[in-house]
Design an enzyme around this catalytic site. Structure first.
Site, PDB file in Angstrom:
ATOM      1  N   CYS A 117     -64.633  42.354   1.831  1.00 53.32           N
ATOM      2  CA  CYS A 117     -64.651  43.160   0.609  1.00 53.32           C
ATOM      3  C   CYS A 117     -64.948  44.628   0.860  1.00 53.32           C
ATOM      4  O   CYS A 117     -64.371  45.498   0.226  1.00 53.32           O
ATOM      5  CB  CYS A 117     -65.612  42.573  -0.394  1.00 53.32           C
ATOM      6  SG  CYS A 117     -67.290  42.453   0.208  1.00 53.32           S
ATOM      7  N   HIS A 176     -71.278  41.525  -2.455  1.00 50.41           N
ATOM      8  CA  HIS A 176     -69.905  41.943  -2.702  1.00 50.41           C
ATOM      9  C   HIS A 176     -69.874  43.455  -2.882  1.00 50.41           C
ATOM     10  O   HIS A 176     -70.881  44.089  -3.187  1.00 50.41           O
ATOM     11  CB  HIS A 176     -69.377  41.251  -3.963  1.00 50.41           C
ATOM     12  CG  HIS A 176     -67.898  41.371  -4.142  1.00 50.41           C
ATOM     13  ND1 HIS A 176     -66.992  41.034  -3.160  1.00 50.41           N
ATOM     14  CD2 HIS A 176     -67.158  41.779  -5.202  1.00 50.41           C
ATOM     15  CE1 HIS A 176     -65.773  41.229  -3.604  1.00 50.41           C
ATOM     16  NE2 HIS A 176     -65.840  41.692  -4.849  1.00 50.41           N
ATOM     17  N   ASP A 208     -61.332  45.617  -8.590  1.00 52.11           N
ATOM     18  CA  ASP A 208     -61.778  44.887  -7.398  1.00 52.11           C
ATOM     19  C   ASP A 208     -60.577  44.568  -6.525  1.00 52.11           C
ATOM     20  O   ASP A 208     -59.861  43.595  -6.767  1.00 52.11           O
ATOM     21  CB  ASP A 208     -62.502  43.608  -7.809  1.00 52.11           C
ATOM     22  CG  ASP A 208     -63.142  42.920  -6.617  1.00 52.11           C
ATOM     23  OD1 ASP A 208     -62.909  43.384  -5.482  1.00 52.11           O
ATOM     24  OD2 ASP A 208     -63.873  41.930  -6.827  1.00 52.11           O
TER      25      ASP A 208
END
Lengths: 303, 672
Positions: free
Chosen positions: B423, B465, B480
């Site tokens: 991520c 995250h 995202d």
């Protein structure tokens, strides 16, 4: 126990109509304690003591206490023997196995004290010489009710030396008829044959200590003692010595009833004769009634 | 002078045990020499008791004391502060045992022990630790009971019984004090350092940092929602925003010249404009929840956007997240109301806008070119954002925990060469692209998702995250890029994703998490207990207490609290006293007595009051009233007396049951 039953039966043949008192007296003996019989003259106190001595073949002496008696009259005296040039002890009547101290409350406190000390110590010290008393050694003392003239009240501390106090009381009418119709009681007592030898009695006394008193029972005894202390109708409660005596008397009672363990009933049976004479009421109280009432109020079993 | 030994031996066993138990937590956390010291003391003491050795003289004691102080200094570099302080006091506690002669020494030792117990709670606050400390208290109290027994035949177990009763009696008072005594802000700031490296987010993000977190199953925080929890794809727990990029690392930053006053508002003083704007937009649906956070040693907290809270010591930051006044060193519980719509009130002004667009002078040329190309093609910002997401979706990007290492122009190398990342790679490169295309953007770090356990969510380190936010239509919008590449990461969570990714990831990511179902179940259950402990016991702080007291007392004033305390303590003490006094000495305590009571009560219910409490009275009273039951009464009485007076030991369970059968038979016979 067969032998004990026989002994009771034989004593009962001369002390008529008093089976409970006889059993108590026997229990007192088996518990190794001294007995105080409180009664008016002529109720059969002497007969009872003598009969007990007979059935156990005990060396029996009788002393009639009077107000002019001295300790030496009971304990004995040291005499100088001119021939050997030494002192020797002339033993008093206390050197016996069963001493009947008749009308103990007629003697002065000093004389009473000498006897009671010997009872407790089971030995006599004269001129620095200590001599043990015979074994077994019992004192059966009789006393007239204190209301009678010319008596010295036994102090409480002395009363505590007696394991039990009983009184015989007047016989029931039918028993009295039998008594009056019967022959010479003194003769009958003299003719009583022994049932148990002194050595056997010593063994029985030792056996009493082995009669089982369970924790529940001891709890009950303790509750009774506690109750006398908590009860403000009494001037003071029972001492631990009284408690030990109560337990021992209950054991003896159980043995007489042919049991090797103590039941609460045994405690209750000996309770009045063990407890009453040690308790002083506050003003106006009836010791007997209060003592008896404790048996109702103190729980035998907690719950 | 002859010393008379005043502490009975039966109490000494408890004392020794109490000393060992109370010292253990410190020994397990502290330096090795503490264990050595305790062993030395215990050994010496044992030899003294066996009369092989004398108690140490004044000189030896002095040397030991100085050595202890020196060793503490050596280990901690100081003598004050929580760690060094409790290490020192625990060591002195052990040393004091070498001085124990009189009763007074024992009192000092035991009181010191209670204090050491309190220091345990500085470092361990879980339910197990609380139980352990209660155990220590019981041992100390048992020693206290022991030294006050003059009876040399006293049994050891008795002391513990006394201690247990005392602790039980203290419990209601402790509960009252816990609920009512006002929580004041700590008088000093307790900084627990102890160098224990905490896993968790840090104030900067460089490649590989977040993926390292995913190896830990350690709990980050728990959340309990009032009502429905949001679906997984909306569970973005914001913790930090990074707005400065140096080419490799993203960092927190604020426009030059700005201070805390411009970026944080804690509810005191006049409201700054940005806060008022947010408040103005505070409308629409909201999530209400409580977060119970594990100590992070950091100031930032986690919450959904846009979080509002009333708790003292917490503040809202301009970048729409919560921060605490001081680092979170202990478990922290806070209530939050998150209003997504309030984001519309956010502002982005000159200096700040500049910061959100800033990029290093040079480097990552290919990425800049790509962004420039998009800018030419799409006039609208939102179209550009969509295109960028499409790019991630369509090009062969892979989501992996083990990305190949990249150096130099990290964004370029990732975007065009390796294309394998986690991520932080996606968030970092996406934000870079946006800024290069002239759209204000920042990286947000926090946690995403959370597993439900009972009525709350567990968020663990492997849920860490990073994502992006871009300034679109006058507000910060969450984008995202990871979701574009690996949507299942967002929908299903990391553990499931890795399982789907298959063999090449085997054992990675949450690997510490045991997958044996039973163990998992146990762990969940333990977590549940821990959660409630955190929530109700540790979490009972200022805000909860105030809320509770307000409901209880109407208004929270010093007078009312004092009155409530007084009344509650008096009532409890009176009740306890009543309980103690009402327990008659005659109350049955033994099985046989209880059995007797049962019968007696059963007879009483049938209208028969015994003239006296004895087995003989039972038989005669029952036989007198119900002649038909005479036999059964006799049976019962004989067996009772056998058990009570004849048996050489306490009756066995079987015998008691037999007696109970006879009791029931007796009662049945009454009915006939």
């Amino acid at each position: 126990m067969q032998a004990l039953d026989n002994a009771l039966a034989r004593v009962g043949s001369v002390v008529l109509g008093k089976p409970e008192q006889l059993k108590l007296a026997l229990a007192c003996l088996l518990a190794g304690g001294h007995l105080l019989i409180e009664d008016l003259p002529g109720m059969g106190k002497t007969t009872l003591a003598h009969a007990l001595a007979r059935v156990f073949r005990l060396d029996y002496r009788r002393v009639q206490f009077t107000s002019d008696m001295l300790p030496a009259d009971i304990l004995g005296v040291s005499l100088f023997d001119p021939e050997s040039g030494e002192f020797s002890l002339r033993e008093g009547p206390v050197f016996s196995q069963l001493l009947l101290a008749d009308e103990i409350n007629r003697a002065t406190p000093k004389t009473q004290g000498a006897l009671l000390e010997a009872m407790e110590e089971r030995q006599v010290t004269l001129d620095g010489l200590t001599r043990p008393l015979p074994s077994p050694f019992f004192v059966v003392a009789t006393q007239n009710p204190v209301t009678q003239a010319g008596t010295f009240v036994l102090p409480e501390s002395q009363l505590d030396r007696f394991l039990m106090r009983i009184s015989l009381g007047y016989p029931a009418p039918e028993v009295e008829l039998e008594l009056l119709a019967g022959g010479d009681l003194r003769e009958a007592v003299r003719e009583l044959r022994p049932v148990i030898e002194p050595a056997g009695l010593v063994k029985l006394i030792a056996h009493v200590g082995k009669v089982r008193a369970s924790r529940d029972l001891i709890d009950y005894v303790q509750r009774l003692l506690e109750a006398t202390r908590a009860d403000d109708r009494f001037a003071a409660g029972l001492s631990p010595r009284a408690g030990l005596g109560l337990l021992r008397a209950a054991r003896a009672w159980a043995l007489i009833h042919n049991r090797d363990y103590v039941l609460p009933e045994d405690v209750q049976a000996v309770w009045p004769s063990v407890a009453e004479h040690r308790l002083q009421p506050r003003e106006g109280g009836q010791v007997a009634a209060i003592t008896q009432s404790l048996l109702q109020t103190v729980p035998v079993v907690r719950g | 002078m002859a010393r008379i030994y005043q502490v009975p031996s039966h109490a000494r066993g408890w004392l020794t045990l109490a000393i060992i138990a109370t010292s253990l937590p410190q020994l397990s956390d502290g330096p090795w020499w503490q264990s050595g010291l305790l062993l030395l003391v215990l050994g010496w003491r044992a030899l003294v008791d066996r009369q092989r050795l004398a108690l140490p003289g004044r000189l030896v004691r002095l040397v030991l004391l100085l050595a202890t102080v020196a060793a503490t200094w050596q280990s901690y570099g100081r003598l004050h502060g929580p760690e060094a302080g409790s290490a020192l006091i625990t060591a002195l506690f052990a040393l004091k045992y070498l001085e124990l002669v009189s009763k007074r020494d024992a009192y000092v030792l035991i009181v010191l022990g209670y204090f050491v117990c309190a220091t345990i709670l500085l470092f361990h606050q879980g339910p197990l630790a609380a139980l352990y400390v209660i155990g220590c208290l019981a041992l100390l109290t048992a020693s206290l009971a022991g030294i006050n027994y003059s009876d040399t035949h006293a049994r050891r177990r008795q002391h513990l019984g006394v201690a247990a009763v005392m602790l039980l009696q203290a419990l209601p008072l402790a509960a009252i004090l816990f609920v009512l005594v006002p929580r004041v802000a700590p008088l000093w700031n307790m900084q627990l350092d102890s160098g224990q490296a905490r896993t968790g987010m840090s104030d900067s993000m460089s490649p590989g940092q977040v993926s390292r977190l995913t190896e830990s199953a350690e709990l980050a925080f728990r959340v309990q929602f009032e009502g429905q929890a949001p679906p997984p794809r909306q569970r973005y727990w914001r913790g930090l925003t990074y707005s400065y990029f140096d080419g490799t690392t993203w960092r927190q930053a604020r426009p030059p010249g700005w201070s805390d006053r411009d970026t944080v508002y804690g509810g005191r003083g006049p409201q700054p404009d940005w806060y008022r704007d947010l408040r103005a937009a505070d409308s629409g649906p909201a999530w209400r929840y409580r977060v119970i956070m594990a100590p992070s040693q950091q100031r930032w907290l986690y919450a959904l956007a846009v979080p509002f809270t009333d708790l003292d010591g917490l503040a809202l930051a301009r970048d729409l997240r919560l921060v605490a006044d001081a680092p979170v060193t202990g478990p922290l519980s806070y209530r939050v109301r998150s209003v997504p719509a309030a984001g519309a009130g956010a502002t982005l002004d000159g200096a700040e806008r500049e910061l959100m667009l800033s990029l290093p002078e040079q480097g990552n040329a290919r990425a800049r070119r790509l962004a420039g190309e998009w800018r030419r093609r799409y006039r609208q910002d939102d179209a550009l954002v969509r295109a960028a997401l499409d790019y991630f979706r369509q090009q062969p990007f892979f989501y992996t925990l083990e990305p190949p290492p990249v150096t130099g122009d990290t964004v370029d190398r990732f975007l065009f060469d390796t294309r394998r990342g986690f991520c932080e790679h996606y968030a970092s490169s996406f934000t870079f692209l946006m800024r290069a295309a002239g759209i204000p953007a920042r990286v947000v770090a926090g946690y995403q998702g959370g597993e439900a356990n009972g009525d709350y969510l567990q968020v663990r380190q492997y849920d860490a995250h990073a994502w992006s936010e871009v300034w679109l239509d006058g507000r910060w919008q969450r984008v995202d890029p990871t979701a574009a590449v690996a949507p299942e990461r967002i929908e299903l969570g990391l553990r499931q994703t890795l399982r789907n990714l298959g063999a090449d990831q085997d054992g990675e990511g949450g690997g510490a998490f045991n997958r044996v179902p039973l163990l998992f179940q146990l762990q969940q259950w333990a977590d549940y207990v821990d959660f409630n402990w955190q929530k109700w016991v540790l979490g009972y702080r200022q805000d909860q207490q105030r809320a509770f007291l307000e409901r209880l007392l109407g208004a929270v004033t010093a007078t009312r609290i004092a009155l409530a305390l007084l009344v509650a303590v008096l009532v409890t003490t009176a009740l306890l006293a009543l309980l103690v006094l009402s327990r008659r000495r005659d109350d049955p305590t033994r099985p046989l007595e209880r059995e007797f009571r049962r019968l007696r009560q059963a007879l009483r219910r049938r209208g028969l009051e015994l003239p006296e409490a004895s087995s003989a009275a039972v038989q005669s009273a029952v036989s007198g009233r119900w002649p038909g039951a005479a036999t059964a009464a006799g049976h019962w009485r004989r067996y009772f007396e056998y058990l009570a007076y004849r048996l050489d030991q306490e009756p066995s369970g079987g015998q008691l049951r037999q007696l109970a059968r006879r009791r029931r038979a007796l009662l049945r016979a009454l009915g006939r």
